[in-house]
Design a protein around this motif. Sequence first.
Motif, mmCIF file in Angstrom:
data_model
loop_
_atom_site.group_PDB
_atom_site.id
_atom_site.type_symbol
_atom_site.label_atom_id
_atom_site.label_comp_id
_atom_site.label_asym_id
_atom_site.label_seq_id
_atom_site.Cartn_x
_atom_site.Cartn_y
_atom_site.Cartn_z
ATOM 1 N N THR A 90 0.844 -1.188 0.000
ATOM 2 C CA THR A 90 0.000 0.000 0.000
ATOM 3 C C THR A 90 0.881 1.240 0.000
ATOM 4 O O THR A 90 1.726 1.407 0.872
ATOM 5 N N ILE A 91 0.677 2.090 -0.995
ATOM 6 C CA ILE A 91 1.420 3.349 -1.117
ATOM 7 C C ILE A 91 0.451 4.478 -0.801
ATOM 8 O O ILE A 91 -0.681 4.483 -1.291
ATOM 9 N N GLU A 92 0.901 5.417 0.018
ATOM 10 C CA GLU A 92 0.046 6.547 0.386
ATOM 11 C C GLU A 92 0.833 7.844 0.246
ATOM 12 O O GLU A 92 1.937 7.965 0.767
ATOM 13 N N PHE A 93 0.255 8.795 -0.486
ATOM 14 C CA PHE A 93 0.822 10.129 -0.639
ATOM 15 C C PHE A 93 0.011 11.076 0.229
ATOM 16 O O PHE A 93 -1.219 11.111 0.115
ATOM 17 N N ARG A 94 0.677 11.860 1.090
ATOM 18 C CA ARG A 94 -0.017 12.796 1.983
ATOM 19 C C ARG A 94 0.585 14.189 1.846
ATOM 20 O O ARG A 94 1.807 14.341 1.810
ATOM 21 N N VAL A 95 -0.294 15.190 1.822
ATOM 22 C CA VAL A 95 0.138 16.586 1.827
ATOM 23 C C VAL A 95 -0.747 17.316 2.829
ATOM 24 O O VAL A 95 -1.980 17.255 2.741
ATOM 25 N N VAL A 96 -0.121 17.986 3.797
ATOM 26 C CA VAL A 96 -0.861 18.761 4.801
ATOM 27 C C VAL A 96 -0.197 20.126 4.944
ATOM 28 O O VAL A 96 0.965 20.302 4.597
ATOM 29 N N GLY A 97 -0.935 21.074 5.437
ATOM 30 C CA GLY A 97 -0.399 22.409 5.660
ATOM 31 C C GLY A 97 -1.502 23.434 5.681
ATOM 32 O O GLY A 97 -2.694 23.095 5.700
ATOM 33 N N ASN A 98 -1.116 24.720 5.683
ATOM 34 C CA ASN A 98 -2.122 25.769 5.742
ATOM 35 C C ASN A 98 -2.147 26.624 4.474
ATOM 36 O O ASN A 98 -2.621 27.755 4.490
ATOM 37 N N ALA A 99 -1.670 26.101 3.359
ATOM 38 C CA ALA A 99 -1.792 26.798 2.082
ATOM 39 C C ALA A 99 -3.254 26.766 1.644
ATOM 40 O O ALA A 99 -3.967 25.786 1.895
ATOM 41 N N SER A 100 -3.698 27.841 0.994
ATOM 42 C CA SER A 100 -5.087 27.893 0.510
ATOM 43 C C SER A 100 -5.313 26.945 -0.654
ATOM 44 O O SER A 100 -6.370 26.317 -0.759
ATOM 45 N N SER A 101 -4.347 26.838 -1.552
ATOM 46 C CA SER A 101 -4.448 25.915 -2.680
ATOM 47 C C SER A 101 -3.040 25.477 -3.087
ATOM 48 O O SER A 101 -2.063 26.202 -2.871
ATOM 49 N N VAL A 102 -2.971 24.294 -3.662
ATOM 50 C CA VAL A 102 -1.686 23.714 -4.057
ATOM 51 C C VAL A 102 -1.841 22.958 -5.374
ATOM 52 O O VAL A 102 -2.946 22.549 -5.742
ATOM 53 N N ARG A 103 -0.731 22.763 -6.056
ATOM 54 C CA ARG A 103 -0.680 21.882 -7.223
ATOM 55 C C ARG A 103 0.189 20.690 -6.828
ATOM 56 O O ARG A 103 1.331 20.866 -6.392
ATOM 57 N N ILE A 104 -0.362 19.508 -6.978
ATOM 58 C CA ILE A 104 0.322 18.288 -6.544
ATOM 59 C C ILE A 104 0.586 17.402 -7.750
ATOM 60 O O ILE A 104 -0.314 17.173 -8.567
ATOM 61 N N ARG A 105 1.806 16.897 -7.835
ATOM 62 C CA ARG A 105 2.184 15.915 -8.849
ATOM 63 C C ARG A 105 2.746 14.703 -8.116
ATOM 64 O O ARG A 105 3.620 14.846 -7.262
ATOM 65 N N HIS A 106 2.251 13.531 -8.465
ATOM 66 C CA HIS A 106 2.823 12.323 -7.881
ATOM 67 C C HIS A 106 2.974 11.254 -8.950
ATOM 68 O O HIS A 106 2.189 11.169 -9.889
ATOM 69 N N VAL A 107 4.049 10.478 -8.811
ATOM 70 C CA VAL A 107 4.376 9.400 -9.741
ATOM 71 C C VAL A 107 4.307 8.102 -8.974
ATOM 72 O O VAL A 107 4.861 7.976 -7.877
ATOM 73 N N ASN A 108 3.603 7.111 -9.561
ATOM 74 C CA ASN A 108 3.520 5.793 -8.944
ATOM 75 C C ASN A 108 3.475 4.740 -10.049
ATOM 76 O O ASN A 108 3.220 5.062 -11.204
ATOM 77 N N PRO A 135 -6.271 19.140 3.497
ATOM 78 C CA PRO A 135 -5.284 18.074 3.313
ATOM 79 C C PRO A 135 -5.600 17.235 2.072
ATOM 80 O O PRO A 135 -6.739 17.146 1.628
ATOM 81 N N PHE A 136 -4.567 16.603 1.546
ATOM 82 C CA PHE A 136 -4.672 15.745 0.364
ATOM 83 C C PHE A 136 -4.069 14.403 0.720
ATOM 84 O O PHE A 136 -2.943 14.325 1.198
ATOM 85 N N VAL A 137 -4.823 13.333 0.492
ATOM 86 C CA VAL A 137 -4.338 11.974 0.740
ATOM 87 C C VAL A 137 -4.831 11.100 -0.401
ATOM 88 O O VAL A 137 -6.016 11.116 -0.735
ATOM 89 N N VAL A 138 -3.930 10.351 -1.001
ATOM 90 C CA VAL A 138 -4.307 9.369 -2.021
ATOM 91 C C VAL A 138 -3.499 8.102 -1.761
ATOM 92 O O VAL A 138 -2.332 8.164 -1.391
ATOM 93 N N SER A 139 -4.159 6.949 -1.900
ATOM 94 C CA SER A 139 -3.453 5.686 -1.672
ATOM 95 C C SER A 139 -3.787 4.714 -2.789
ATOM 96 O O SER A 139 -4.816 4.827 -3.452
ATOM 97 N N LEU A 140 -2.890 3.757 -2.979
ATOM 98 C CA LEU A 140 -3.084 2.715 -3.985
ATOM 99 C C LEU A 140 -2.404 1.451 -3.510
ATOM 100 O O LEU A 140 -1.585 1.475 -2.595
ATOM 101 N N ARG A 141 -2.766 0.346 -4.163
ATOM 102 C CA ARG A 141 -2.195 -0.948 -3.809
ATOM 103 C C ARG A 141 -1.561 -1.562 -5.051
ATOM 104 O O ARG A 141 -2.111 -1.457 -6.144
ATOM 105 N N THR A 142 -0.407 -2.194 -4.873
ATOM 106 C CA THR A 142 0.305 -2.815 -5.982
ATOM 107 C C THR A 142 1.089 -4.024 -5.479
ATOM 108 O O THR A 142 1.397 -4.116 -4.285
ATOM 109 N N GLU A 143 1.399 -4.927 -6.398
ATOM 110 C CA GLU A 143 2.198 -6.107 -6.057
ATOM 111 C C GLU A 143 3.665 -5.941 -6.436
ATOM 112 O O GLU A 143 4.465 -6.843 -6.216
ATOM 113 N N GLN A 144 4.033 -4.804 -7.006
ATOM 114 C CA GLN A 144 5.415 -4.603 -7.433
ATOM 115 C C GLN A 144 6.353 -4.545 -6.237
ATOM 116 O O GLN A 144 6.006 -4.034 -5.180
#
Length: 134
Positions: A39-57, A70-79
């Motif tokens: 399980t891979i989880e990307f988390r971004v927290v803080g007090n910015a009003s807006s953000v641009r997020i790029r993630h590679v998986n 806050p921004f949280v995204v997770s995924l599952r892989t067998e790699q």
Amino acid sequence: MRARPLPLLVVLLVAACGGDRDVVVVPTTPTPAPTPVHTIEFRVVGNASSVRIRHVNPVDGLSQVSTVLPFVVSLRTEQTVMFLSLEVLPLSYPPGLLFPFLSVQIFVNGVLFREGSSADLLMLPISVSGTWRR
């Protein structure tokens, strides 16, 4: 000569045992171990009003989104070997904010893999990346 009752005995034994319902099949090769799922989880927290997020998986490749925190995204892989990257660019902070804060984190199987943070009002990206190996 005397007749042999052997065929009759075999038929009676098979009928008494219930036929092929009681046949036990023994595998001739070992059963392969199940592939672990990570399980891979990307988390971004803080007090910015807006953000641009790029993630590679390894599942989706490059993903980009403009959002609020806050921004949280997770995924599952067998790699078992994965390049993971997370980059956040603050687009705006609330007016009058004195103590800005922005944190980015990548977790693999619930364990922190990479982390970065910023505590200034500069609109510069924060990025973390690395190759995770099981």
